[in-house]
Design a protein around this motif. Structure first.
Motif, PDB file in Angstrom:
ATOM      1  N   ASP A  18       6.767   5.399  -3.366  1.00 44.09           N
ATOM      2  CA  ASP A  18       7.096   4.034  -2.950  1.00 44.09           C
ATOM      3  C   ASP A  18       5.926   3.071  -3.148  1.00 44.09           C
ATOM      4  N   PHE A  19       4.729   3.582  -3.353  1.00 44.34           N
ATOM      5  CA  PHE A  19       3.547   2.735  -3.430  1.00 44.34           C
ATOM      6  C   PHE A  19       2.873   2.857  -4.787  1.00 44.34           C
ATOM      7  N   ASP A  20       2.274   1.752  -5.242  1.00 43.34           N
ATOM      8  CA  ASP A  20       1.526   1.752  -6.498  1.00 43.34           C
ATOM      9  C   ASP A  20       0.060   2.073  -6.281  1.00 43.34           C
ATOM     10  N   HIS A  21      -0.448   1.843  -5.058  1.00 38.20           N
ATOM     11  CA  HIS A  21      -1.864   2.052  -4.771  1.00 38.20           C
ATOM     12  C   HIS A  21      -2.019   2.786  -3.438  1.00 38.20           C
ATOM     13  N   TYR A  22      -3.016   3.646  -3.375  1.00 39.29           N
ATOM     14  CA  TYR A  22      -3.334   4.396  -2.163  1.00 39.29           C
ATOM     15  C   TYR A  22      -4.790   4.124  -1.819  1.00 39.29           C
ATOM     16  N   VAL A  23      -5.063   3.827  -0.564  1.00 39.52           N
ATOM     17  CA  VAL A  23      -6.420   3.535  -0.110  1.00 39.52           C
ATOM     18  C   VAL A  23      -6.705   4.394   1.111  1.00 39.52           C
ATOM     19  N   SER A  24      -7.875   5.024   1.117  1.00 40.64           N
ATOM     20  CA  SER A  24      -8.294   5.841   2.240  1.00 40.64           C
ATOM     21  C   SER A  24      -9.673   5.364   2.685  1.00 40.64           C
ATOM     22  N   LEU A  25      -9.891   5.317   3.982  1.00 41.34           N
ATOM     23  CA  LEU A  25     -11.150   4.823   4.530  1.00 41.34           C
ATOM     24  C   LEU A  25     -11.743   5.864   5.463  1.00 41.34           C
ATOM     25  N   ASP A  26     -13.004   6.193   5.254  1.00 40.65           N
ATOM     26  CA  ASP A  26     -13.735   7.108   6.130  1.00 40.65           C
ATOM     27  C   ASP A  26     -14.961   6.349   6.620  1.00 40.65           C
ATOM     28  N   TRP A  27     -15.126   6.260   7.926  1.00 44.87           N
ATOM     29  CA  TRP A  27     -16.194   5.448   8.505  1.00 44.87           C
ATOM     30  C   TRP A  27     -16.993   6.283   9.489  1.00 44.87           C
ATOM     31  N   SER A  28     -18.304   6.290   9.328  1.00 44.70           N
ATOM     32  CA  SER A  28     -19.175   6.933  10.310  1.00 44.70           C
ATOM     33  C   SER A  28     -20.189   5.898  10.775  1.00 44.70           C
ATOM     34  N   LEU A  29     -21.124   6.299  11.592  1.00 48.62           N
ATOM     35  CA  LEU A  29     -22.106   5.344  12.115  1.00 48.62           C
ATOM     36  C   LEU A  29     -22.987   4.751  11.020  1.00 48.62           C
ATOM     37  N   LYS A  30     -23.299   5.543   9.990  1.00 49.76           N
ATOM     38  CA  LYS A  30     -24.223   5.073   8.973  1.00 49.76           C
ATOM     39  C   LYS A  30     -23.595   4.832   7.605  1.00 49.76           C
ATOM     40  N   VAL A  34     -14.701   4.454   0.852  1.00 50.69           N
ATOM     41  CA  VAL A  34     -13.361   3.953   0.587  1.00 50.69           C
ATOM     42  C   VAL A  34     -12.908   4.593  -0.721  1.00 50.69           C
ATOM     43  N   ALA A  35     -11.786   5.302  -0.669  1.00 49.68           N
ATOM     44  CA  ALA A  35     -11.223   5.904  -1.873  1.00 49.68           C
ATOM     45  C   ALA A  35      -9.983   5.116  -2.258  1.00 49.68           C
ATOM     46  N   HIS A  36      -9.847   4.827  -3.544  1.00 47.22           N
ATOM     47  CA  HIS A  36      -8.715   4.050  -4.050  1.00 47.22           C
ATOM     48  C   HIS A  36      -8.120   4.789  -5.242  1.00 47.22           C
ATOM     49  N   MET A  37      -6.798   4.877  -5.254  1.00 43.83           N
ATOM     50  CA  MET A  37      -6.123   5.568  -6.342  1.00 43.83           C
ATOM     51  C   MET A  37      -4.806   4.858  -6.641  1.00 43.83           C
ATOM     52  N   SER A  38      -4.551   4.580  -7.894  1.00 49.35           N
ATOM     53  CA  SER A  38      -3.262   4.007  -8.275  1.00 49.35           C
ATOM     54  C   SER A  38      -2.350   5.131  -8.751  1.00 49.35           C
ATOM     55  N   ARG A  39      -1.114   4.803  -8.958  1.00 51.15           N
ATOM     56  CA  ARG A  39      -0.142   5.803  -9.383  1.00 51.15           C
ATOM     57  C   ARG A  39      -0.520   6.417 -10.731  1.00 51.15           C
ATOM     58  N   ARG A  40      -1.199   5.662 -11.594  1.00 52.49           N
ATOM     59  CA  ARG A  40      -1.590   6.137 -12.925  1.00 52.49           C
ATOM     60  C   ARG A  40      -2.793   7.075 -12.896  1.00 52.49           C
ATOM     61  N   ASP A  41      -3.603   7.022 -11.853  1.00 48.86           N
ATOM     62  CA  ASP A  41      -4.860   7.778 -11.802  1.00 48.86           C
ATOM     63  C   ASP A  41      -4.637   9.249 -11.474  1.00 48.86           C
ATOM     64  N   LEU A  60     -12.609  -4.235  -0.618  1.00 48.98           N
ATOM     65  CA  LEU A  60     -11.153  -4.273  -0.522  1.00 48.98           C
ATOM     66  C   LEU A  60     -10.587  -5.537  -1.186  1.00 48.98           C
ATOM     67  N   ALA A  61     -11.288  -6.649  -1.065  1.00 50.72           N
ATOM     68  CA  ALA A  61     -10.830  -7.883  -1.701  1.00 50.72           C
ATOM     69  C   ALA A  61     -10.906  -7.795  -3.219  1.00 50.72           C
ATOM     70  N   SER A  62     -11.788  -6.941  -3.741  1.00 51.58           N
ATOM     71  CA  SER A  62     -11.936  -6.825  -5.199  1.00 51.58           C
ATOM     72  C   SER A  62     -10.851  -5.959  -5.838  1.00 51.58           C
ATOM     73  N   LEU A  63     -10.107  -5.210  -5.039  1.00 52.54           N
ATOM     74  CA  LEU A  63      -9.051  -4.348  -5.582  1.00 52.54           C
ATOM     75  C   LEU A  63      -7.885  -5.187  -6.085  1.00 52.54           C
ATOM     76  N   LYS A  64      -7.355  -4.802  -7.204  1.00 48.27           N
ATOM     77  CA  LYS A  64      -6.188  -5.487  -7.784  1.00 48.27           C
ATOM     78  C   LYS A  64      -4.918  -4.780  -7.348  1.00 48.27           C
ATOM     79  N   GLY A  65      -3.876  -5.550  -7.138  1.00 49.50           N
ATOM     80  CA  GLY A  65      -2.573  -4.936  -6.834  1.00 49.50           C
ATOM     81  C   GLY A  65      -2.200  -4.956  -5.386  1.00 49.50           C
TER      82      GLY A  65
END
Length: 65
Positions: A18-30, A34-41, A60-65
């Motif tokens: 259902d989605f063209d793009h997938y974004v995953s965020l992992d955040w620690s103290l330091k 950010v992982a980004h994957m499109s359907r083609r990748d 995130l603002a620089s990502l297209k789509g």
């Protein structure tokens, strides 16, 4: 950081395609990652920097789509 390819059997599942793009965020103290994957990748692109909200928003603002 580990990356995994989406299996073909999952790619045919309606919930996954259902989605063209997938974004995953992992955040620690330091460090944030950010992982980004499109359907083609085959593998996700990973952006790792120090944990700053300003950098995260800019990436995130620089990502297209």
């Amino acid at each position: 950081m580990l990356t995994h390819k989406v299996p073909h059997r999952m790619a045919r599942d309606k919930a996954v395609t259902d989605f063209d793009h997938y974004v995953s965020l992992d955040w620690s103290l330091k460090i944030m990652a950010v992982a980004h994957m499109s359907r083609r990748d085959d593998t996700p692109r990973v952006f790792e920097r120090s944990a700053r909200l300003k950098e995260c928003k800019a990436y995130l603002a620089s990502l297209k789509g």
